[in-house]
Write a protein that holds these residues in place. Sequence first.
Motif, PDB file in Angstrom:
ATOM      1  N   GLY A  60       7.469  13.197   7.383  1.00  0.00           N
ATOM      2  CA  GLY A  60       8.720  13.831   7.741  1.00  0.00           C
ATOM      3  C   GLY A  60       9.448  14.524   6.614  1.00  0.00           C
ATOM      4  N   ASP A  61       8.894  14.521   5.416  1.00  0.00           N
ATOM      5  CA  ASP A  61       9.529  15.211   4.301  1.00  0.00           C
ATOM      6  C   ASP A  61       8.484  15.568   3.256  1.00  0.00           C
ATOM      7  OD1 ASP A  61      11.555  15.751   1.999  1.00  0.00           O
ATOM      8  OD2 ASP A  61      12.821  15.295   3.721  1.00  0.00           O
ATOM      9  N   LYS A  62       8.888  16.388   2.291  1.00  0.00           N
ATOM     10  CA  LYS A  62       7.980  16.847   1.251  1.00  0.00           C
ATOM     11  C   LYS A  62       7.460  15.678   0.420  1.00  0.00           C
ATOM     12  CE  LYS A  62       7.743  20.115  -2.621  1.00  0.00           C
ATOM     13  NZ  LYS A  62       8.461  21.143  -3.402  1.00  0.00           N
ATOM     14  N   VAL A  63       6.163  15.714   0.102  1.00  0.00           N
ATOM     15  CA  VAL A  63       5.534  14.680  -0.719  1.00  0.00           C
ATOM     16  C   VAL A  63       4.764  15.349  -1.856  1.00  0.00           C
ATOM     17  CG1 VAL A  63       3.832  12.818  -0.806  1.00  0.00           C
ATOM     18  CG2 VAL A  63       5.337  13.030   1.178  1.00  0.00           C
ATOM     19  N   VAL A  64       5.067  14.966  -3.089  1.00  0.00           N
ATOM     20  CA  VAL A  64       4.312  15.447  -4.250  1.00  0.00           C
ATOM     21  C   VAL A  64       3.683  14.284  -5.022  1.00  0.00           C
ATOM     22  CG1 VAL A  64       5.660  17.556  -4.490  1.00  0.00           C
ATOM     23  CG2 VAL A  64       6.373  15.508  -5.731  1.00  0.00           C
ATOM     24  N   ALA A  65       4.172  13.069  -4.802  1.00  0.00           N
ATOM     25  CA  ALA A  65       3.566  11.881  -5.423  1.00  0.00           C
ATOM     26  C   ALA A  65       2.214  11.611  -4.785  1.00  0.00           C
ATOM     27  CB  ALA A  65       4.480  10.672  -5.257  1.00  0.00           C
ATOM     28  N   SER A  66       1.334  10.972  -5.530  1.00  0.00           N
ATOM     29  CA  SER A  66       0.028  10.601  -4.985  1.00  0.00           C
ATOM     30  C   SER A  66       0.124   9.210  -4.350  1.00  0.00           C
ATOM     31  CB  SER A  66      -1.026  10.595  -6.094  1.00  0.00           C
ATOM     32  OG  SER A  66      -1.102  11.864  -6.705  1.00  0.00           O
ATOM     33  N   PRO A  67      -0.618   8.980  -3.271  1.00  0.00           N
ATOM     34  CA  PRO A  67      -0.600   7.656  -2.654  1.00  0.00           C
ATOM     35  C   PRO A  67      -1.424   6.657  -3.453  1.00  0.00           C
ATOM     36  CG  PRO A  67      -2.150   9.069  -1.514  1.00  0.00           C
ATOM     37  CD  PRO A  67      -1.480   9.930  -2.551  1.00  0.00           C
ATOM     38  N   ILE A  68      -1.164   5.383  -3.221  1.00  0.00           N
ATOM     39  CA  ILE A  68      -2.038   4.305  -3.686  1.00  0.00           C
ATOM     40  C   ILE A  68      -2.341   3.421  -2.485  1.00  0.00           C
ATOM     41  CG2 ILE A  68      -1.178   4.333  -6.065  1.00  0.00           C
ATOM     42  CD1 ILE A  68       0.390   1.727  -5.329  1.00  0.00           C
ATOM     43  N   ILE A  69      -3.417   2.642  -2.566  1.00  0.00           N
ATOM     44  CA  ILE A  69      -3.822   1.807  -1.437  1.00  0.00           C
ATOM     45  C   ILE A  69      -4.214   0.412  -1.935  1.00  0.00           C
ATOM     46  CG2 ILE A  69      -5.485   1.502   0.431  1.00  0.00           C
ATOM     47  CD1 ILE A  69      -5.706   4.531   0.616  1.00  0.00           C
ATOM     48  N   LYS A  70      -3.698  -0.592  -1.228  1.00  0.00           N
ATOM     49  CA  LYS A  70      -4.055  -1.991  -1.496  1.00  0.00           C
ATOM     50  C   LYS A  70      -4.159  -2.738  -0.169  1.00  0.00           C
ATOM     51  CE  LYS A  70      -4.535  -5.966  -3.649  1.00  0.00           C
ATOM     52  NZ  LYS A  70      -5.791  -6.325  -4.348  1.00  0.00           N
ATOM     53  N   ASP A  71      -5.339  -3.308   0.096  1.00  0.00           N
ATOM     54  CA  ASP A  71      -5.545  -4.146   1.280  1.00  0.00           C
ATOM     55  C   ASP A  71      -5.062  -3.484   2.565  1.00  0.00           C
ATOM     56  OD1 ASP A  71      -6.621  -6.118  -0.334  1.00  0.00           O
ATOM     57  OD2 ASP A  71      -4.724  -7.188  -0.552  1.00  0.00           O
ATOM     58  N   ASP A  72      -5.545  -2.274   2.834  1.00  0.00           N
ATOM     59  CA  ASP A  72      -5.234  -1.537   4.064  1.00  0.00           C
ATOM     60  C   ASP A  72      -3.771  -1.114   4.179  1.00  0.00           C
ATOM     61  OD1 ASP A  72      -7.844  -1.604   4.909  1.00  0.00           O
ATOM     62  OD2 ASP A  72      -7.571  -3.273   6.292  1.00  0.00           O
ATOM     63  N   ILE A  73      -3.062  -1.078   3.069  1.00  0.00           N
ATOM     64  CA  ILE A  73      -1.685  -0.571   3.079  1.00  0.00           C
ATOM     65  C   ILE A  73      -1.581   0.564   2.074  1.00  0.00           C
ATOM     66  CG2 ILE A  73       0.766  -1.102   2.762  1.00  0.00           C
ATOM     67  CD1 ILE A  73       0.134  -4.002   3.419  1.00  0.00           C
ATOM     68  N   LEU A  74      -1.080   1.708   2.547  1.00  0.00           N
ATOM     69  CA  LEU A  74      -0.880   2.872   1.694  1.00  0.00           C
ATOM     70  C   LEU A  74       0.589   2.938   1.280  1.00  0.00           C
ATOM     71  CD1 LEU A  74      -2.262   6.438   2.166  1.00  0.00           C
ATOM     72  CD2 LEU A  74       0.216   6.130   1.933  1.00  0.00           C
ATOM     73  N   TYR A  75       0.827   3.139  -0.018  1.00  0.00           N
ATOM     74  CA  TYR A  75       2.186   3.212  -0.557  1.00  0.00           C
ATOM     75  C   TYR A  75       2.424   4.603  -1.136  1.00  0.00           C
ATOM     76  CZ  TYR A  75       1.828  -1.914  -0.449  1.00  0.00           C
ATOM     77  OH  TYR A  75       1.648  -3.223  -0.057  1.00  0.00           O
ATOM     78  N   VAL A  76       3.563   5.212  -0.763  1.00  0.00           N
ATOM     79  CA  VAL A  76       3.919   6.517  -1.321  1.00  0.00           C
ATOM     80  C   VAL A  76       5.401   6.798  -1.081  1.00  0.00           C
ATOM     81  CG1 VAL A  76       3.456   7.951   0.733  1.00  0.00           C
ATOM     82  CG2 VAL A  76       3.082   8.906  -1.552  1.00  0.00           C
ATOM     83  N   GLY A  77       5.988   7.592  -1.990  1.00  0.00           N
ATOM     84  CA  GLY A  77       7.372   8.019  -1.819  1.00  0.00           C
ATOM     85  C   GLY A  77       7.446   9.495  -1.499  1.00  0.00           C
TER      86      GLY A  77
END
Length: 433
Positions: free
Chosen positions: A101-118
Amino acid sequence: MNDKTRKYLIGMLTLIIAISLCITPLAAGDWTTFQGNIKHTGYNAGESDAVVKVWSMNLEKGAISSSPVIYDNFLYVITEEGILKVIDISEEKVQWTYDFGDKVVASPIIKDDILYVGDCDGDFYALNISSDLKDDDHDTIWEANLPDAIKSTAIFQDGKVYFGCDDGYVYAYDNNGKQLWKYDFDEEVQSSPIIAEDTLYIGASNGKLAALDLSGNEKWTYTTADEIVSSPAYYDDAVFVGSADGNLYCINSADGSLKWNANMENKVISSPMIDSHDNSVYIGSDSGNITCFDLRDGTFKWSYQAGAEVQSTPALYKDEIVVNSNDGNTYVLNKYTGNVDFTFNPGCYLFNSKITASPVIYGDDLFIADDAGYLHSIDLNKQETPVTNFLYYDIIVLIVIILVIGVIIKVAKKRSKNKAEKLKRSKAKKSEE
């Protein structure tokens, strides 16, 4: 053992090996920090060389400045418009999508089937990406709402996630979404943190590199002459980071004292990548150089000049490094000499776009995301690159140019002929007179 029994056992063993190779799953482990680890190698050993094809894919949702992540036979990439595309890399198809729903320039990370990003609206997400869910059932497990953009790629360790924010703070959350602490830099924090030896290292726009314990207490800071957007890397009690003051710094992790620094002659937005086996650190700069230094004392080894800024972080593959440039090229260089092994230009020169996202490698397969919104798969072992749509656009442009030149020549010839005929008639008229 007679010959018949021996042949039977060999045949059975061959069959078992063949079956095991066919059913061995293609899987990658957790990707819990920027470029996969604190050396920023961007590499996962994987087993992709037998299944991943060479291809280009138009994601159709804006530029891509966020670096892709490889996890469990899928490639996770987020466009600047905030659209997550989950791509089955062996089937070359989009499995499912999610709109942040908004602009994303940070890269995601993933741990145990959960993706984290701002995102750039100040929202930080923990998204359930479990393969057990139906494509439309992926949803956020928790969400944190902060007052400014999040351009820092997070790091996950021991049930906690850490990241910077443009409001000037570094934040720590537990895996239930509870804020544990925040550390005040007083300036934007777009650098991506790393954790080594129970210490978090991160830079900020005021030029400070900070070492914090995992409770958010400051151990030391080191101040450079300009902002730090580069993400630190770590090896052997030393922290490596680039600064917009044009230097690569090597800092003693114990007390924050300077070990050495190297002048890169222009801003350093790129993050350092470390090859500890060769005692080398590689980093790009806005002068267009990708440079290799001895990580022990900063001795210059080699430099390669690209056609524009190098703001992506290099990735490591066997005896090569891979780096993207704002000139629209991906360079595969010999890591010992800096000589070019081969290059890839997805825009085919006429339609070049910047490549600011960092490359990632799975087995022998390289994945590149560019600012034109395309994702590319390249076979590094065979040095095989995809034929992009832009090649056909080039051909169309060339055909149009040839046609235009043909028309111009035809018109010029016609005008010349008309002029000659007019001159001839004029001479004939004069002779009659």
